[in-house]
Design a protein around this motif. Structure first.
Motif, PDB file in Angstrom:
ATOM      1  N   THR A 275     -63.398  84.019 -73.333  1.00 15.36           N
ATOM      2  CA  THR A 275     -64.309  84.812 -72.520  1.00 15.36           C
ATOM      3  C   THR A 275     -64.547  86.144 -73.211  1.00 15.36           C
ATOM      4  N   VAL A 276     -65.822  86.421 -73.463  1.00 20.73           N
ATOM      5  CA  VAL A 276     -66.201  87.674 -74.132  1.00 20.73           C
ATOM      6  C   VAL A 276     -67.187  88.381 -73.205  1.00 20.73           C
ATOM      7  N   GLY A 277     -66.760  89.519 -72.622  1.00 22.70           N
ATOM      8  CA  GLY A 277     -67.601  90.193 -71.641  1.00 22.70           C
ATOM      9  C   GLY A 277     -67.821  89.273 -70.456  1.00 22.70           C
ATOM     10  N   GLY A 278     -69.074  89.006 -70.121  1.00 21.18           N
ATOM     11  CA  GLY A 278     -69.363  88.076 -69.035  1.00 21.18           C
ATOM     12  C   GLY A 278     -69.695  86.687 -69.515  1.00 21.18           C
ATOM     13  N   GLY A 279     -69.592  86.440 -70.835  1.00 17.45           N
ATOM     14  CA  GLY A 279     -69.974  85.146 -71.386  1.00 17.45           C
ATOM     15  C   GLY A 279     -68.771  84.294 -71.770  1.00 17.45           C
ATOM     16  N   GLN A 298     -73.474  81.734 -69.668  1.00 18.86           N
ATOM     17  CA  GLN A 298     -73.354  82.899 -68.796  1.00 18.86           C
ATOM     18  C   GLN A 298     -73.510  84.186 -69.611  1.00 18.86           C
ATOM     19  N   ALA A 299     -74.420  84.134 -70.582  1.00 17.09           N
ATOM     20  CA  ALA A 299     -74.617  85.264 -71.485  1.00 17.09           C
ATOM     21  C   ALA A 299     -75.914  85.988 -71.140  1.00 17.09           C
ATOM     22  N   SER A 300     -76.228  86.991 -71.939  1.00 16.05           N
ATOM     23  CA  SER A 300     -77.435  87.781 -71.729  1.00 16.05           C
ATOM     24  C   SER A 300     -78.352  87.635 -72.951  1.00 16.05           C
ATOM     25  N   PRO A 301     -79.654  87.766 -72.746  1.00 14.58           N
ATOM     26  CA  PRO A 301     -80.571  87.677 -73.883  1.00 14.58           C
ATOM     27  C   PRO A 301     -80.182  88.677 -74.977  1.00 14.58           C
ATOM     28  N   GLY A 302     -80.187  88.225 -76.201  1.00 15.69           N
ATOM     29  CA  GLY A 302     -79.811  89.070 -77.326  1.00 15.69           C
ATOM     30  C   GLY A 302     -78.391  88.850 -77.798  1.00 15.69           C
ATOM     31  N   VAL A 318     -79.007  83.921 -77.862  1.00 15.60           N
ATOM     32  CA  VAL A 318     -79.304  83.639 -76.464  1.00 15.60           C
ATOM     33  C   VAL A 318     -80.711  84.124 -76.132  1.00 15.60           C
ATOM     34  N   ASP A 319     -81.463  83.287 -75.422  1.00 16.31           N
ATOM     35  CA  ASP A 319     -82.791  83.692 -74.957  1.00 16.31           C
ATOM     36  C   ASP A 319     -82.788  83.758 -73.433  1.00 16.31           C
ATOM     37  N   ALA A 320     -83.916  83.496 -72.802  1.00 18.38           N
ATOM     38  CA  ALA A 320     -84.008  83.637 -71.348  1.00 18.38           C
ATOM     39  C   ALA A 320     -83.173  82.613 -70.600  1.00 18.38           C
ATOM     40  N   ASP A 321     -82.694  81.554 -71.280  1.00 15.11           N
ATOM     41  CA  ASP A 321     -81.885  80.537 -70.606  1.00 15.11           C
ATOM     42  C   ASP A 321     -80.458  80.991 -70.342  1.00 15.11           C
ATOM     43  N   ALA A 322     -80.061  82.178 -70.831  1.00 17.93           N
ATOM     44  CA  ALA A 322     -78.717  82.736 -70.633  1.00 17.93           C
ATOM     45  C   ALA A 322     -77.646  81.898 -71.323  1.00 17.93           C
ATOM     46  N   GLU A 323     -78.030  81.088 -72.298  1.00 16.23           N
ATOM     47  CA  GLU A 323     -77.056  80.321 -73.062  1.00 16.23           C
ATOM     48  C   GLU A 323     -77.666  79.949 -74.412  1.00 16.23           C
ATOM     49  N   ALA A 324     -76.806  79.557 -75.330  1.00  9.92           N
ATOM     50  CA  ALA A 324     -77.272  79.159 -76.656  1.00  9.92           C
ATOM     51  C   ALA A 324     -76.179  78.341 -77.327  1.00  9.92           C
ATOM     52  N   TYR A 325     -76.575  77.527 -78.318  1.00  9.08           N
ATOM     53  CA  TYR A 325     -75.599  76.829 -79.132  1.00  9.08           C
ATOM     54  C   TYR A 325     -76.091  76.822 -80.575  1.00  9.08           C
ATOM     55  N   CYS A 340     -67.314  82.569 -82.611  1.00 12.63           N
ATOM     56  CA  CYS A 340     -67.275  84.008 -82.320  1.00 12.63           C
ATOM     57  C   CYS A 340     -68.578  84.427 -81.666  1.00 12.63           C
ATOM     58  N   ALA A 341     -68.486  85.391 -80.761  1.00 13.31           N
ATOM     59  CA  ALA A 341     -69.669  85.906 -80.073  1.00 13.31           C
ATOM     60  C   ALA A 341     -69.793  87.398 -80.317  1.00 13.31           C
ATOM     61  N   THR A 342     -71.012  87.855 -80.463  1.00 12.79           N
ATOM     62  CA  THR A 342     -71.319  89.281 -80.550  1.00 12.79           C
ATOM     63  C   THR A 342     -72.354  89.578 -79.476  1.00 12.79           C
ATOM     64  N   LEU A 343     -71.952  90.353 -78.476  1.00 11.49           N
ATOM     65  CA  LEU A 343     -72.849  90.646 -77.360  1.00 11.49           C
ATOM     66  C   LEU A 343     -73.817  91.765 -77.708  1.00 11.49           C
ATOM     67  N   ALA A 344     -74.906  91.824 -76.971  1.00 15.61           N
ATOM     68  CA  ALA A 344     -75.885  92.875 -77.191  1.00 15.61           C
ATOM     69  C   ALA A 344     -75.262  94.243 -76.941  1.00 15.61           C
ATOM     70  N   SER A 345     -74.212  94.313 -76.140  1.00 17.24           N
ATOM     71  CA  SER A 345     -73.534  95.588 -75.862  1.00 17.24           C
ATOM     72  C   SER A 345     -72.632  96.026 -77.016  1.00 17.24           C
ATOM     73  N   GLY A 346     -72.417  95.139 -77.991  1.00 16.15           N
ATOM     74  CA  GLY A 346     -71.554  95.463 -79.121  1.00 16.15           C
ATOM     75  C   GLY A 346     -70.167  94.825 -79.029  1.00 16.15           C
ATOM     76  N   MET A 347     -69.820  94.238 -77.888  1.00 18.09           N
ATOM     77  CA  MET A 347     -68.517  93.608 -77.754  1.00 18.09           C
ATOM     78  C   MET A 347     -68.476  92.308 -78.547  1.00 18.09           C
ATOM     79  N   THR A 348     -67.318  92.019 -79.159  1.00 20.06           N
ATOM     80  CA  THR A 348     -67.147  90.797 -79.946  1.00 20.06           C
ATOM     81  C   THR A 348     -65.882  90.081 -79.503  1.00 20.06           C
ATOM     82  N   GLY A 349     -65.786  88.816 -79.859  1.00 20.88           N
ATOM     83  CA  GLY A 349     -64.591  88.031 -79.544  1.00 20.88           C
ATOM     84  C   GLY A 349     -64.703  86.656 -80.168  1.00 20.88           C
ATOM     85  N   CYS A 350     -63.551  86.051 -80.502  1.00 23.56           N
ATOM     86  CA  CYS A 350     -63.530  84.738 -81.147  1.00 23.56           C
ATOM     87  C   CYS A 350     -62.544  83.818 -80.413  1.00 23.56           C
ATOM     88  N   THR A 351     -62.758  82.539 -80.566  1.00 26.19           N
ATOM     89  CA  THR A 351     -61.901  81.554 -79.895  1.00 26.19           C
ATOM     90  C   THR A 351     -60.611  81.344 -80.676  1.00 26.19           C
TER      91      THR A 351
END
Length: 354
Positions: A275-279, A298-302, A318-325, A340-351
């Protein structure tokens, strides 16, 4: 731009109503077609056909969608049953129309073959009796009467003794007379032998034409193209036996879309998550395809997500669907891959492997 295409005008009302119901469930769930495909085990291409009225969703897909969207299976299958009956009636009408077309084409081909063969058969019959008169003139007995012709002499012929046999004549077994070679009995027997051959030729031509018509009607479903894309075997090795609908294996999957190649759904599982932020970031792994990819929901665009396996990596946004693969990378075992995810807010995290 609307999310759904207009349903075909010729669609049966029951099927149209059911397709609209499925569209409403998908819209209310907020899921993209890729997510619906991944969670139900039916490919994205199939769901596009079901929701656009090109195919009726099978009962298994309907039950799976009910589970994903949280509706009562009984209510959805109750609507599916009249739609399935209407779809079957429509298919039956289509099959009857195609059969009528095939029969019409076969009859036309049979007629053309008969017109072409008749002069040939007639020519052979005429050739078999060349030089023999089959019509009795005035005062002459018919050739089948067993009586010799009268003594009248035709122009250009040599008079002969009426009791003398004709040149080439053979003794008549019915009496003391003679009958010419190629007399009616012989020609009739020859004609009887030619008739079965002629009919056999017509039947053979008809079968060839019917086979050609059937071959042109055989069309594969678009999903069959994925199976044809399986990698060819190298000399001295055997090609991997992939399930129907799976289009790649191992290195051939690197860079490919997991849904388009049939590696998702029932052939995939989540082997790591974070879980990274809200995603929620996941590593999706398919042992059948020998490949892995990353998914974020459960992510945000960008927001972006990336899959890494050794030197190979692929990413998605991620686009308007709030998810991506991401596209796939080939792996020998599930633990080789990391998402690994990098959020538009700058937060990062890896599995980390589970």
């Amino acid at each position: 731009m609307p999310r759904w295409k207009a349903l075909p005008e010729e669609l049966d009302p029951q099927v149209r109503k059911f397709a609209g119901r499925l569209r409403g469930l998908v819209d209310r769930s907020g899921l993209s077609l890729a997510a619906v495909a991944d969670r139900t085990g039916y490919s994205r291409t199939s769901w596009e056909r079901y929701l656009n009225g090109r195919l009726l969703a099978p009962k298994g897909a309907v039950v799976a969608l009910a589970e994903v969207t949280g509706v009562q299976q009984h209510h959805l299958t109750t609507m599916w049953e009249p739609a399935e009956r209407a779809w079957s009636r429509s298919e039956m009408r289509h099959d009857m129309t195609m059969e009528a077309i095939r029969v019409s084409q076969a009859r036309a081909a049979l007629g053309e073959a008969g017109v072409a063969a008749a002069p040939v058969a007639g020519g052979r019959a005429a050739g078999g009796g060349a030089g023999v008169s089959t019509t009795a003139g005035p005062g002459e007995g018919g050739h089948d009467s067993g009586r010799p012709p009268s003594g009248s002499v035709r122009r250009g012929t040599v008079p002969r003794n009426p009791r003398q046999p004709r040149p080439g004549a053979v003794p008549d077994s019915t009496g003391g007379g003679h009958r010419p070679v190629g007399a009616p009995g012989e020609r009739q027997g020859s004609g009887r032998r030619r008739l079965p051959l002629f009919l056999a030729g017509l039947v053979g031509a008809l079968l060839l034409i019917a086979g050609a018509v059937l071959l042109t009607d055989l069309g594969g479903d678009d999903d069959a193209g994925a199976a044809a894309a399986a990698p060819s075997a190298e000399p001295g090795t055997s090609a991997p036996q992939l399930p129907a609908g799976v289009g790649c294996s191992g290195a051939d999957c690197t860079g490919q879309d997991p849904e388009a190649m049939g590696c998702g759904g029932r052939f995939a599982s989540t082997v790591a998550r974070k879980t990274v932020g809200g995603g929620l970031v996941e590593v999706r792994y398919s042992e059948t395809c020998g490949a892995a990819w990353a998914r974020i929901t459960q992510a945000s665009p960008g927001d972006t997500v990336k899959i890494t396996a050794g030197p190979s990596e692929r990413d998605g946004t991620v686009d308007a669907d709030a998810e991506a693969y991401t596209p796939m990378v080939a792996v020998k075992k599930a633990s080789d891959a990391k998402a690994c995810a990098t959020l538009a807010s700058g937060m990062t995290g890896c599995t980390t492997p589970e």
